[in-house]
Design a protein around this motif. Sequence first.
Motif, PDB file in Angstrom:
ATOM      1  N   ASP A  64       1.105  -1.409  -0.105  1.00 51.97           N
ATOM      2  CA  ASP A  64      -0.350  -0.096   0.400  1.00 51.97           C
ATOM      3  C   ASP A  64       0.630   1.263  -0.325  1.00 51.97           C
ATOM      4  O   ASP A  64       2.083   0.699  -0.172  1.00 51.97           O
ATOM      5  N   ARG A  65       0.107   2.505  -0.004  1.00 50.93           N
ATOM      6  CA  ARG A  65       1.155   3.956  -0.589  1.00 50.93           C
ATOM      7  C   ARG A  65       0.302   4.558   0.717  1.00 50.93           C
ATOM      8  O   ARG A  65      -1.395   5.048   0.736  1.00 50.93           O
ATOM      9  N   LEU A  66       1.268   5.479   1.385  1.00 49.94           N
ATOM     10  CA  LEU A  66       0.932   6.604   1.779  1.00 49.94           C
ATOM     11  C   LEU A  66       1.146   8.154   1.404  1.00 49.94           C
ATOM     12  O   LEU A  66       2.584   8.154   1.219  1.00 49.94           O
ATOM     13  N   TYR A  67       0.734   8.915   1.943  1.00 47.97           N
ATOM     14  CA  TYR A  67       1.302  10.052   1.591  1.00 47.97           C
ATOM     15  C   TYR A  67       1.717  10.273   2.864  1.00 47.97           C
ATOM     16  O   TYR A  67       0.319  11.206   3.891  1.00 47.97           O
ATOM     17  N   MET A  68       2.140  10.978   2.960  1.00 47.06           N
ATOM     18  CA  MET A  68       2.729  11.885   4.371  1.00 47.06           C
ATOM     19  C   MET A  68       3.734  13.561   5.083  1.00 47.06           C
ATOM     20  O   MET A  68       4.132  13.307   3.810  1.00 47.06           O
ATOM     21  N   SER A  69       3.265  13.861   5.685  1.00 50.01           N
ATOM     22  CA  SER A  69       4.000  15.707   5.949  1.00 50.01           C
ATOM     23  C   SER A  69       5.063  14.993   6.761  1.00 50.01           C
ATOM     24  O   SER A  69       5.282  13.622   7.130  1.00 50.01           O
ATOM     25  N   ALA A  70       5.851  15.981   6.581  1.00 45.56           N
ATOM     26  CA  ALA A  70       7.603  15.840   6.552  1.00 45.56           C
ATOM     27  C   ALA A  70       7.550  15.209   8.040  1.00 45.56           C
ATOM     28  O   ALA A  70       8.302  14.642   8.420  1.00 45.56           O
ATOM     29  N   ASP A  71       6.678  15.996   8.648  1.00 45.52           N
ATOM     30  CA  ASP A  71       6.673  15.294  10.847  1.00 45.52           C
ATOM     31  C   ASP A  71       5.533  14.148  11.129  1.00 45.52           C
ATOM     32  O   ASP A  71       5.675  13.797  12.179  1.00 45.52           O
ATOM     33  N   GLY A  72       5.160  13.667   9.813  1.00 45.36           N
ATOM     34  CA  GLY A  72       4.574  12.429   9.758  1.00 45.36           C
ATOM     35  C   GLY A  72       3.434  13.153  10.735  1.00 45.36           C
ATOM     36  O   GLY A  72       2.352  11.770  11.139  1.00 45.36           O
ATOM     37  N   GLU A  73       2.969  14.249  10.881  1.00 43.51           N
ATOM     38  CA  GLU A  73       1.529  13.784  11.988  1.00 43.51           C
ATOM     39  C   GLU A  73       0.705  13.799  10.645  1.00 43.51           C
ATOM     40  O   GLU A  73      -0.657  13.695  11.606  1.00 43.51           O
ATOM     41  N   PHE A  74       0.713  14.479   9.656  1.00 43.49           N
ATOM     42  CA  PHE A  74      -0.686  13.771   8.969  1.00 43.49           C
ATOM     43  C   PHE A  74      -0.219  13.502   8.014  1.00 43.49           C
ATOM     44  O   PHE A  74       1.136  13.023   7.023  1.00 43.49           O
ATOM     45  N   PHE A  75      -1.544  12.759   7.263  1.00 41.45           N
ATOM     46  CA  PHE A  75      -1.086  11.232   5.748  1.00 41.45           C
ATOM     47  C   PHE A  75      -2.215  10.810   5.194  1.00 41.45           C
ATOM     48  O   PHE A  75      -3.610  11.390   6.142  1.00 41.45           O
ATOM     49  N   PHE A  76      -2.295  10.706   4.385  1.00 41.14           N
ATOM     50  CA  PHE A  76      -3.645  10.501   3.420  1.00 41.14           C
ATOM     51  C   PHE A  76      -3.479   8.823   2.364  1.00 41.14           C
ATOM     52  O   PHE A  76      -2.287   9.292   1.869  1.00 41.14           O
ATOM     53  N   ALA A  77      -4.478   8.492   2.151  1.00 40.84           N
ATOM     54  CA  ALA A  77      -4.382   7.475   1.246  1.00 40.84           C
ATOM     55  C   ALA A  77      -5.135   7.769  -0.618  1.00 40.84           C
ATOM     56  O   ALA A  77      -6.267   8.491   0.065  1.00 40.84           O
ATOM     57  N   GLY A  78      -4.324   7.208  -1.367  1.00 37.00           N
ATOM     58  CA  GLY A  78      -5.194   7.871  -2.575  1.00 37.00           C
ATOM     59  C   GLY A  78      -4.601   8.337  -3.785  1.00 37.00           C
ATOM     60  O   GLY A  78      -3.123   7.589  -3.570  1.00 37.00           O
ATOM     61  N   THR A  79      -4.889   8.860  -4.497  1.00 36.87           N
ATOM     62  CA  THR A  79      -4.381   8.638  -5.705  1.00 36.87           C
ATOM     63  C   THR A  79      -3.647  11.007  -6.119  1.00 36.87           C
ATOM     64  O   THR A  79      -4.884  11.599  -5.478  1.00 36.87           O
ATOM     65  N   MET A  80      -2.047  10.531  -6.104  1.00 36.56           N
ATOM     66  CA  MET A  80      -2.046  12.061  -6.143  1.00 36.56           C
ATOM     67  C   MET A  80      -1.962  12.395  -7.724  1.00 36.56           C
ATOM     68  O   MET A  80      -1.154  11.423  -8.647  1.00 36.56           O
ATOM     69  N   TYR A  81      -2.523  13.391  -8.074  1.00 41.73           N
ATOM     70  CA  TYR A  81      -2.125  14.256  -9.123  1.00 41.73           C
ATOM     71  C   TYR A  81      -1.570  15.152  -9.635  1.00 41.73           C
ATOM     72  O   TYR A  81      -0.967  16.304  -8.704  1.00 41.73           O
ATOM     73  N   GLN A  82      -0.371  15.170 -11.359  1.00 46.45           N
ATOM     74  CA  GLN A  82      -0.142  16.792 -10.936  1.00 46.45           C
ATOM     75  C   GLN A  82      -0.770  17.242 -12.115  1.00 46.45           C
ATOM     76  O   GLN A  82      -1.070  17.087 -12.943  1.00 46.45           O
ATOM     77  N   ASN A  83      -1.274  18.567 -11.860  1.00 40.70           N
ATOM     78  CA  ASN A  83      -2.195  19.245 -12.597  1.00 40.70           C
ATOM     79  C   ASN A  83      -1.803  20.859 -13.064  1.00 40.70           C
ATOM     80  O   ASN A  83      -1.872  21.544 -13.252  1.00 40.70           O
ATOM     81  N   THR A  84      -0.939  21.033 -14.054  1.00 35.33           N
ATOM     82  CA  THR A  84       0.248  21.495 -14.686  1.00 35.33           C
ATOM     83  C   THR A  84      -0.285  22.695 -15.410  1.00 35.33           C
ATOM     84  O   THR A  84      -0.868  21.618 -16.365  1.00 35.33           O
ATOM     85  N   SER A  85      -0.115  23.981 -15.296  1.00 36.66           N
ATOM     86  CA  SER A  85      -0.948  24.277 -16.926  1.00 36.66           C
ATOM     87  C   SER A  85      -0.059  24.162 -17.682  1.00 36.66           C
ATOM     88  O   SER A  85       1.327  24.447 -17.842  1.00 36.66           O
ATOM     89  N   GLY A  86      -0.964  23.772 -18.694  1.00 32.93           N
ATOM     90  CA  GLY A  86      -0.077  23.880 -20.184  1.00 32.93           C
ATOM     91  C   GLY A  86       0.050  22.480 -20.563  1.00 32.93           C
ATOM     92  O   GLY A  86       0.558  21.915 -21.326  1.00 32.93           O
ATOM     93  N   ALA A  87       0.007  21.940 -19.335  1.00 31.90           N
ATOM     94  CA  ALA A  87       0.643  20.326 -19.619  1.00 31.90           C
ATOM     95  C   ALA A  87      -0.213  19.312 -19.209  1.00 31.90           C
ATOM     96  O   ALA A  87      -1.373  19.432 -18.921  1.00 31.90           O
ATOM     97  N   SER A  88      -0.026  18.528 -19.570  1.00 32.01           N
ATOM     98  CA  SER A  88      -1.455  16.461 -19.400  1.00 32.01           C
ATOM     99  C   SER A  88      -1.016  16.242 -18.184  1.00 32.01           C
ATOM    100  O   SER A  88      -0.501  16.530 -17.070  1.00 32.01           O
ATOM    101  N   LEU A  89      -2.867  16.124 -17.794  1.00 37.60           N
ATOM    102  CA  LEU A  89      -2.995  15.617 -16.018  1.00 37.60           C
ATOM    103  C   LEU A  89      -2.010  14.604 -16.259  1.00 37.60           C
ATOM    104  O   LEU A  89      -1.783  13.506 -16.675  1.00 37.60           O
ATOM    105  N   VAL A  90      -0.995  14.430 -15.392  1.00 36.61           N
ATOM    106  CA  VAL A  90      -0.071  13.027 -14.667  1.00 36.61           C
ATOM    107  C   VAL A  90      -0.479  12.190 -13.484  1.00 36.61           C
ATOM    108  O   VAL A  90      -1.001  12.930 -12.227  1.00 36.61           O
ATOM    109  N   ASN A  91      -0.411  11.342 -13.438  1.00 36.91           N
ATOM    110  CA  ASN A  91      -1.063  10.542 -11.789  1.00 36.91           C
ATOM    111  C   ASN A  91       0.435  10.082 -11.718  1.00 36.91           C
ATOM    112  O   ASN A  91       0.749   8.876 -12.084  1.00 36.91           O
ATOM    113  N   LEU A  92       1.109  10.949 -10.388  1.00 36.57           N
ATOM    114  CA  LEU A  92       2.250  10.117  -9.442  1.00 36.57           C
ATOM    115  C   LEU A  92       1.702   9.027  -9.210  1.00 36.57           C
ATOM    116  O   LEU A  92       2.934   8.956  -8.941  1.00 36.57           O
TER     117      LEU A  92
END
Length: 251
Positions: A64-92
């Motif tokens: 499994d995969r988690l995304y965590m803040s640097a101090d470990g206090e906050f985290f979330f699970a799910g899909t992270m996307y990068q939505n840069t202006s002028g570029a295609s949506l990227v499933n990170l």
Amino acid sequence: MHLIITRFASMLALLLVFLAPNVWADRYTQLESSLARINPDMKASSIAPTPMVGIYDVLLNTGDRLYMSADGEFFFAGTMYQNTSGASLVNLTEQSALGARLLAMQGPAAQQSWVFPAQGEKKATITVFTDVDCFYCQKLHAEMAAMNALGIEVKYLAFPRAGLGSPSYQVLVDSWCAENANEFLTEAKLRAHNKQAPQTSPQLCENPVIAHYTLGQEIGVNGTPAIVLDSGELWPGYLPANELAKRLGIL
């Protein structure tokens, strides 16, 4: 497209090598402590920064995969996307998973497999996590001759869905230890499909079934069949031979 994905995955796989636990453990102690508070058995297989400032991509020992803040206090699970202006949506999330799978599939566990070779010119190779009593594994295996005739080499890795020590685990061990492993595995799937008693177990031998199962868990396999490409892409579920060949770019 597959070439671009493979190159990207290879670069990411090399990055993950340098982020091995003995390298990053001291740098991310707060994240490790946070995982331990969630569950003492939860460990990080890799930790890497993401393009989102202050957020880290944490791959767990469960796959499994988690995304965590640097101090470990906050985290979330799910899909992270990068939505840069002028570029295609990227499933990170998928990009990161692709690199991790590619690296894992280059390890020793995946190098030991049942191999059903292509007939004539080999045009593609797929690695399939399989079980003997899974209906769609049996259905996929019934397409073996057609896949091989299309130039597809099929490598099987064991993934007993009922877990280690289960009856299906034992049949997979027996299949590996048989004098003709491919024939035994084929017969085992047929007998399971017809609800017949398993074949007589051969003499026990050293086998990779536990290593296969562990590898499957690490890369996020949660059902069978699970098809892994040389690029690291994971295709869950059954595909007919012709559809598989089309997706591989053979037809």
